[in-house]
Design a protein around this motif. Sequence first.
Motif: not given
Length: 361
Positions: A177-191
């Motif tokens: 998911v990190r590759r898709i969103t670019g976020r370090e944690r992949g998902f946000t915590q809310l997601t």
Amino acid sequence: MAIAVVFFFWGTPLYRNQRPAGSPLTRIAQVLVASVRKWQVHVPEDISLLHELTDKESAIVGSRKMEHSNQFKFLDKACVETETDKTVGLINPWRLCTVTQVEELKSIVRLLPLWAGGIIFSTVYGQMSTMFVLQGNTLDPHIGPHFKIPAASLSIFDTLSVIVWVPFYDRILVPLVRRITGRERGFTQLTRMGIGLVISIFAMVAAGLLEVARLHIIHRDNLYDSRDYIPMSIFWQVPQYFLVGAAEVFTFIGQLEFFYDQAPDAMRSMCSALSLTTVSLGMYLSSLLVTIVTNITARNGKLGWIPDNLNRGHLDYFFWLLAIMSFVNFLLYLLIAKWYNYKKMADDLEETKLEDAYEKH
């Protein structure tokens, strides 16, 4: 347990204790009292006029300064400095609070709707030790000719699900998911929490479908008053246990991380404890639902959905009710998550400004 106690005391000297910064409940009360006292005071448009310490450190021990947010503006009255505050000399925290102290309370208020949403999830989680066991007691527990597995022991599949899902989430799902969103944690915590709520719906659907199949066999073979196990393996319950375990990894762990991350620096212990109270309240709600459902469905001499003899009841209706409640809870969660504003620390804002200036340069 003895080994655990030894390890606990062996590791105690290595733990870094943070000095207490005063009661967070006292600071919350001070903001509420000061806001009510100044209910007629006008909040200035220029937020720089609101009371805050001029030096870098916050007035709250162990806490960084927090940036002002525009939600719950009534609470901002607590940090408006009036002529009375200026003439008194010494600052009375029950009349004048800092922006950081007000933002502490705002952070707690923002967390409460998300906290409430976790209660329904905990109600679903609590079915493993209640309705799942009752359902399993009617199914065939035999493994081979001589061994039987108790219905309550089937919760081991929840534990196995967690053991499988935690490394899968950390090692496979997050990097993907990190590759898709670019976020370090992949998902946000809310997601992450939202995904767990969706999985919990399917857990109740799986339990309801199994109960429909069980009642079909009872009706087909006329086993309403049979004291023997019906010809259906108890291992058909594994999917619902496995789904609850998956939902636990997403929602419970995500919720604990979220509450710790979004809590003010000096309120992290309290907010972590607050997130765990959803488990106990979920259990209470489960008991309350059973009581309400029994009282309503068992009127006028009817057996109701959950009689002593489940073969003559409709436990599937109870599972459908929980599935519907979980679905409604998820819809409300989406609205709350969209409304939620993440906390902003003064240090973070300064770092962002420096980064922007460096990029422009």
